[in-house]
Design a protein around this motif. Structure first.
Motif, mmCIF file in Angstrom:
data_model
loop_
_atom_site.group_PDB
_atom_site.id
_atom_site.type_symbol
_atom_site.label_atom_id
_atom_site.label_comp_id
_atom_site.label_asym_id
_atom_site.label_seq_id
_atom_site.Cartn_x
_atom_site.Cartn_y
_atom_site.Cartn_z
ATOM 1 N N ALA A 13 -3.217 5.272 -0.818
ATOM 2 C CA ALA A 13 -3.989 6.102 0.104
ATOM 3 C C ALA A 13 -3.366 7.486 0.011
ATOM 4 O O ALA A 13 -2.178 7.657 0.305
ATOM 5 C CB ALA A 13 -3.912 5.566 1.523
ATOM 6 N N ARG B 243 -2.747 11.626 6.720
ATOM 7 C CA ARG B 243 -4.174 11.908 6.793
ATOM 8 C C ARG B 243 -4.396 13.307 7.390
ATOM 9 O O ARG B 243 -3.608 13.791 8.206
ATOM 10 C CB ARG B 243 -4.898 10.827 7.584
ATOM 11 N N SER C 279 -8.052 2.023 1.464
ATOM 12 C CA SER C 279 -7.364 1.516 0.268
ATOM 13 C C SER C 279 -7.237 0.001 0.325
ATOM 14 O O SER C 279 -7.365 -0.687 -0.693
ATOM 15 C CB SER C 279 -5.979 2.173 0.114
ATOM 16 N N LEU D 132 1.240 4.953 0.759
ATOM 17 C CA LEU D 132 0.657 6.055 1.527
ATOM 18 C C LEU D 132 1.329 7.358 1.111
ATOM 19 O O LEU D 132 2.495 7.592 1.423
ATOM 20 C CB LEU D 132 0.834 5.811 3.022
ATOM 21 N N VAL E 91 -5.748 4.503 4.737
ATOM 22 C CA VAL E 91 -5.026 3.266 4.438
ATOM 23 C C VAL E 91 -5.956 2.048 4.492
ATOM 24 O O VAL E 91 -5.938 1.196 3.597
ATOM 25 C CB VAL E 91 -3.829 3.090 5.400
ATOM 26 N N CYS F 106 -9.138 7.559 9.507
ATOM 27 C CA CYS F 106 -8.073 7.153 8.579
ATOM 28 C C CYS F 106 -6.835 6.626 9.305
ATOM 29 O O CYS F 106 -5.776 6.447 8.692
ATOM 30 C CB CYS F 106 -7.702 8.324 7.666
ATOM 31 N N LYS G 23 5.654 4.515 2.549
ATOM 32 C CA LYS G 23 5.349 5.923 2.766
ATOM 33 C C LYS G 23 6.047 6.775 1.704
ATOM 34 O O LYS G 23 7.263 6.646 1.493
ATOM 35 C CB LYS G 23 5.767 6.361 4.167
ATOM 36 N N ALA H 236 -5.875 9.920 2.619
ATOM 37 C CA ALA H 236 -4.835 9.029 3.160
ATOM 38 C C ALA H 236 -5.433 7.924 4.023
ATOM 39 O O ALA H 236 -4.877 7.539 5.060
ATOM 40 C CB ALA H 236 -3.797 9.835 3.945
ATOM 41 N N ILE I 266 3.469 -1.131 4.061
ATOM 42 C CA ILE I 266 3.134 0.283 3.877
ATOM 43 C C ILE I 266 4.364 1.001 3.343
ATOM 44 O O ILE I 266 5.414 1.037 3.995
ATOM 45 C CB ILE I 266 2.696 0.948 5.199
ATOM 46 N N SER J 171 0.463 -0.146 11.615
ATOM 47 C CA SER J 171 1.354 -0.836 10.665
ATOM 48 C C SER J 171 1.641 -2.269 11.087
ATOM 49 O O SER J 171 1.646 -3.190 10.265
ATOM 50 C CB SER J 171 2.673 -0.072 10.525
ATOM 51 N N LEU K 96 0.832 -1.200 0.000
ATOM 52 C CA LEU K 96 0.000 0.000 0.000
ATOM 53 C C LEU K 96 0.867 1.249 0.000
ATOM 54 O O LEU K 96 1.748 1.404 0.849
ATOM 55 C CB LEU K 96 -0.920 0.002 1.224
#
Length: 459
Positions: free
Chosen positions: A269, A182, A307, A178, A304, A189, A206, A302, A204, A193, A176
């Motif tokens: 996200a 958020r 998403s 990100l 997550v 949101c 970032k 955002a 994730i 993790s 995902l």
């Protein structure tokens, strides 16, 4: 003594909000004299601090919170933490005109309830339409009650399916992306993790928001023009938009695309405001819709877990999924409205209906504008309501109706008593985003819940 205060965000229709608030106060004053109003409309932190000071030196047994437009949950969370008294939210019904969603107050209540329920604070809400008699009955019920609202179990646990489904066995642990963080006050949101890694083996990645801006700003003008020509075959009115801003918006699509391909992202996200508008100079809704069409889901704000919800539906259904707000519910019509600014993929529209438009509040392109096509849908959310990981799952049906509000929306029927189901979902702490896809993948989601040892609920 009862306290009353009003919340708003100034990017919405403040003039209409003030009229609605005045009508609401007038109705309440008819019912009791034992009430004190904080007269200023709370639209920023400074006014919020003034409201806290106003109420702290007086003794109040309960509060009525007029949610006049959509807002985040920052203020109401701090307010409840300070006073810890029963709260009744008042939201407003909007006419499904096909034009701007002027208030979006119901979604604001949804966001606030989720944040409060996460902290084990339970409240209630009512929707003020034009029925003053019904509204007055609900207000009087709140005034005369003596106790705090308590936890109630509205969600029903679904028996896990015994169906052996090959698609589930092949479920791919997602990566995902990100982009940014958020917005403040969007507790809906939040994510953990470690929990995502443990439960879904999800990674994730970032990505700095300005990295997206930098990559997008370098996209070749020829590539942008080719994309513009391609999308113009399916989007009416594209030539009527500000072309400089439109080009920027299309460049974001190619920015998403490059990041996705280079970093092997399965779903995004995205912090979609305010910087997209204020610093890059366009809307990201259209570009995110184009990614959604490619089954690389792009979730707003955002979100997550939003998403991830879309990605799960993408994998199970091999069709696009979409993250939406619940912005209206009509008890008499037995329907609700799913909406978001304009990021639905074109395949969710009836042929030859989509047009290009600008963001209803920020007035910048690119957004899609159409009503969702009729059909059966699966509604799903990887939820952290009450701070407990769960799947929330429902069947629904998109009705053949005109676009309720500018952007992309659909009128949804949830079977018997849609109004009660939506209210109970909100009172269960559901996030302000749910995902859906066309078709029936209920059994597939149930089997996935069993496989991942995540409880699955419906309403």
């Amino acid at each position: 003594m009862i306290g009353c205060l009003s919340l708003a965000r100034d990017t919405f229709d403040i003039e209409l909000a003030i009229k609605k608030i005045a009508k609401t106060k007038k109705s309440i004053k008819k019912l009791t004299k034992n009430i004190s109003f904080f007269e200023d409309l709370i639209t920023n932190d400074e006014i919020g601090r003034n409201a806290l000071k106003y109420f702290e030196n007086r003794k109040y047994n309960k509060f009525i919170v007029i949610q006049s437009t959509f807002t985040d949950a920052k203020f109401i969370s701090s307010f409840v933490a300070k006073f810890k008294k029963p709260i009744l939210f008042v939201s407003f019904k909007e006419k499904r005109t096909g034009g701007r969603l002027r208030l979006n107050s119901l979604c604001g209540v949804n966001l606030g309830l989720h944040a409060l329920i996460k902290n084990k604070f339970y409240s209630n809400f009512i929707i003020y339409s034009n029925d003053e008699s019904s509204f007055s009955k609900e207000i009087l019920k709140f005034i005369k009650s003596n106790n705090n609202f308590t936890k109630r179990n509205f969600l029903k646990k679904i028996t896990n399916s015994k169906k052996n489904n090959k698609k589930i066995i092949e479920f791919k642990q997602p990566k995902l992306g990100l982009i940014g963080e958020r917005p403040e006050g969007f507790h809906t949101c939040d994510f953990n993790s470690k929990e995502l890694k443990t439960k879904f083996n999800a990674k994730i990645e970032k990505i700095n928001l300005y990295k997206l801006f930098n990559i997008s700003s370098r996209v070749n003008k020829k590539i942008i023009n080719v994309t513009k020509k391609n999308i113009s075959t399916n989007l009416k009115n594209l030539h009527m938009l500000n072309q400089k801003e439109l080009n920027k918006s299309i460049s974001l699509f190619h920015g998403f695309e490059q990041i996705q391909q280079k970093q092997n992202i399965d779903a995004f996200a995205v912090r979609c405001w305010p910087e997209m508008f204020t610093e890059y100079g366009c809307a990201s809704c259209g570009p995110m819709a184009m990614m959604n069409e490619n089954k690389i889901s792009a979730a707003c704000e955002a979100d997550v877990l939003g998403s991830l919800s879309c990605n799960i539906l993408n994998q199970l259904n091999k069709k696009p999924a979409l993250l939406v707000d619940i912005v209206d519910v009509d008890e008499k019509d037995n329907t609700t409205v799913f909406w978001h600014c304009g990021l639905a993929p074109l395949s969710m529209a009836e042929p030859n209906t989509p047009s290009a438009t600008v963001h209803s509040n920020r007035k910048k392109p690119l957004l899609h504008n159409f009503a969702f096509k009729a059909g059966e849908i699966t509604i799903f959310r990887v939820s952290k309501s009450e701070n407990k990981l769960k799947f929330i799952l429902m069947k629904g049906k998109v009705l053949k109706r005109k676009n309720s509000f500018s952007g992309t929306s659909g009128v949804i029927n949830l079977g018997k008593n849609t109004f009660k189901k939506i209210k109970n979902l909100f009172l269960s702490g559901l996030e302000h985003h749910v995902s859906f896809t066309y078709g029936d993948v209920i059994e597939d989601v149930k089997f996935l819940g069993k496989k991942l040892k995540i409880p699955t609920y419906t309403i």
